[in-house]
Design an enzyme around this catalytic site. Sequence first.
Site, PDB file in Angstrom:
ATOM      1  N   HIS A 158      -0.951   8.004 -15.893  1.00  0.00           N
ATOM      2  CA  HIS A 158      -1.034   8.116 -17.369  1.00  0.00           C
ATOM      3  C   HIS A 158      -2.481   8.099 -17.852  1.00  0.00           C
ATOM      4  O   HIS A 158      -2.761   7.709 -18.980  1.00  0.00           O
ATOM      5  CB  HIS A 158      -0.264   6.997 -18.073  1.00  0.00           C
ATOM      6  CG  HIS A 158       1.112   6.789 -17.540  1.00  0.00           C
ATOM      7  ND1 HIS A 158       2.221   7.385 -18.075  1.00  0.00           N
ATOM      8  CD2 HIS A 158       1.549   6.056 -16.482  1.00  0.00           C
ATOM      9  CE1 HIS A 158       3.297   7.013 -17.390  1.00  0.00           C
ATOM     10  NE2 HIS A 158       2.916   6.216 -16.402  1.00  0.00           N
ATOM     11  N   SER A 279     -27.228  23.751 -23.327  1.00  0.00           N
ATOM     12  CA  SER A 279     -26.863  24.144 -24.685  1.00  0.00           C
ATOM     13  C   SER A 279     -28.059  24.815 -25.331  1.00  0.00           C
ATOM     14  O   SER A 279     -29.206  24.439 -25.077  1.00  0.00           O
ATOM     15  CB  SER A 279     -26.470  22.893 -25.463  1.00  0.00           C
ATOM     16  OG  SER A 279     -26.654  23.103 -26.843  1.00  0.00           O
ATOM     17  N   LYS A 285     -27.995  18.538 -23.152  1.00  0.00           N
ATOM     18  CA  LYS A 285     -26.675  18.881 -22.609  1.00  0.00           C
ATOM     19  C   LYS A 285     -26.712  19.457 -21.198  1.00  0.00           C
ATOM     20  O   LYS A 285     -27.592  20.214 -20.829  1.00  0.00           O
ATOM     21  CB  LYS A 285     -25.973  19.899 -23.522  1.00  0.00           C
ATOM     22  CG  LYS A 285     -25.555  19.372 -24.868  1.00  0.00           C
ATOM     23  CD  LYS A 285     -24.544  18.236 -24.789  1.00  0.00           C
ATOM     24  CE  LYS A 285     -23.179  18.700 -24.338  1.00  0.00           C
ATOM     25  NZ  LYS A 285     -22.497  19.525 -25.332  1.00  0.00           N
ATOM     26  N   GLU A 292     -14.618  24.336 -16.909  1.00  0.00           N
ATOM     27  CA  GLU A 292     -13.922  24.699 -18.156  1.00  0.00           C
ATOM     28  C   GLU A 292     -13.394  26.131 -18.100  1.00  0.00           C
ATOM     29  O   GLU A 292     -12.282  26.423 -18.527  1.00  0.00           O
ATOM     30  CB  GLU A 292     -14.864  24.555 -19.346  1.00  0.00           C
ATOM     31  CG  GLU A 292     -15.229  23.108 -19.638  1.00  0.00           C
ATOM     32  CD  GLU A 292     -16.356  23.044 -20.661  1.00  0.00           C
ATOM     33  OE1 GLU A 292     -16.066  22.926 -21.847  1.00  0.00           O
ATOM     34  OE2 GLU A 292     -17.528  23.149 -20.253  1.00  0.00           O
TER      35      GLU A 292
END
Length: 460
Positions: A158, A279, A285, A292
Site C-alpha cells: 500500500h 529544467s 532540477k 516518466e
Amino acid sequence: MKGQAMWGGRFTKRPDHLVELFNASVLFDARLALHDIKGSIAHATMLAKVGVLTEEEASIIVDGLAIVRTEIEDGKFVWQTSLEDVHMNIEHRLTALIGPVGGKLHTARSRNDQVALDMHLYVREELDMLDELLTEWMSTLLDVARRYDQVIIPGYTHLQRAQPVLLAHHLLAYFWMFSRDRERVRDARKRVDWSPLGAGALAGTTFPIDREDVAKQLDFHQLYENSMDAVSDRDYIVETLSIMAMIMMHLSRLSEELILFTSYEFGFIELDDAYTTGSSIMPQKKNPDIAELVRGKTGRVYGHLLGLLTTVKGLPLAYNKDLQEDKEGLFDAFDTVKPALVIFKAMIATMTVKTDVIEKAMRHDFSAATDLADYLAKKGLPFRQAHEVVGKIVRTCLDRQIALIDIDLATLKEHSEHFEQDALTCLLPRSVVDARNSRGGTSPVAVAQQIQYATAMLQD
Ligand code: ARG
C-alpha cells in the site's frame, strides 16, 4: 496508360489523388522491403522447381530482385505512393529492370498472402530481437541484484512501510517478471513460425505450387492448413502486441518506483546524469524523464493493442483492407519497447544507491513489528494475541514519539512477560531480513539461492 496502377486493367481512370494517398501504405510498409524480397525469391525459386517458371525466368527474376535489394539498401530506391505499397513498388521496379518477365513473379500469389508472409518474417525476426534484448536486460538486473545483495531497503505494501527487504530481492522481483515475458516471446514465436504463402487471395491457387518448399526455404516450421485463415489471421500480431504491452507494464512499474525513489522525499537512488534531464527554468532540477517517458509510452503501446483488437473484431473472412491497419501500431510498439529495454538496462546499471540515506530512513519506521509478534508467537502466544500486544506497543511508541527500535526491555515487558533481551535484537533490520529464510524469501541465504535459480533461468 503511363503511371497506371498495377491493377488498372478494369479501370477507366486513376484514383483520385487524395484516395491514392489515403489508400497507400508504402510510407510505412517499406519497412518490410527486405522480407518481401526474401519471400519473392523463395516463391520464384519454388515456381521454377514445379515448372511454372523456367529455370531461366526464375534466375532472371532472382537476379533482378537482388539488384532491387541493393538499391533499397543503398538508399537509392525511389518509393512511389502511386504504386500503393511495398509489394507493388518492388514488383514495378523489378519489371522496369528485367522487362515483362518480372510480371511472372506474381503467378500463384496474391498480395494477401504476400503481405501475410512479409509480416510473419518480420514479426519472427523482431521477436528474436526482443528475446535477445530481454536476456540482456535480465542479465543486468541480475548483476545489479548481486551488487546489492547486502543492502537493506524498506519493503512496502500500500506504499506504506511493511517489512525490510534486500535491495537484491526487490530487483529480482523484476527479473522474474521479465523472465516470464521472455517465455511469452518464445511461446508466441511458435505461432508466428507458420507460412501463409500459397493461400492466394483467399482460396488457394490453380497452379501446382509446393508450399512446403517455400516454407523450408524460409525456415518456417509449419504451414497454415486453411487458405482463408492464412490471409486473415492477425492473432500473432495481437499476441505480439499484448506481450509488448506486458513488457511496458513491467517497465512502467519500475519507472514509477524510480521516480519515487529518486525524489527528494525518498532520496534512495540517484540516476546517472546521462539518463536524466534538467529544467529550462529551475537550475537545481534533475528529472527522471526516461522513467516518466517509459511510463507514458506504456499507454501508447496499450493503445496499439486495443486498436488492433478493435480493428479485427468485426471483420468477415477473408482479407479486408482494414487489415492494412495492423502495421503502424505494431511497428511503433517495437520502436518503443526495444529502445526502452536498452536504455533501462544502462540506466539501472549506472544508478547510485544511497545506502546512508536508506539506513537513516529505516531507523524511524515500525517495519520490525511483525517480527516482534512472531517472537511472542514462537513463545506460544496465539498469533492473533501477539498481534494485539504488538499493536499496543506500536501505539505506545507513537504516543511517546519514539521509533520501535528505541524501545527498551522494561517497556516491552509491561506489554508481555514473554519478552527477553533477545527481543531487542530481533528489531534490527538486519535480523528482520535474516529471519525470512523461507524459500523465495528475502534473507541473504534465500536470495543467494534465488540468484542461483535466476542464473540458471537466464542461460536457458
Ligand atoms: N498493403 C496491403 C496491406 O498491408 C497489402 C495487401 C493488399 N491486398 C489487397 N487486396 N488490396 O494489407
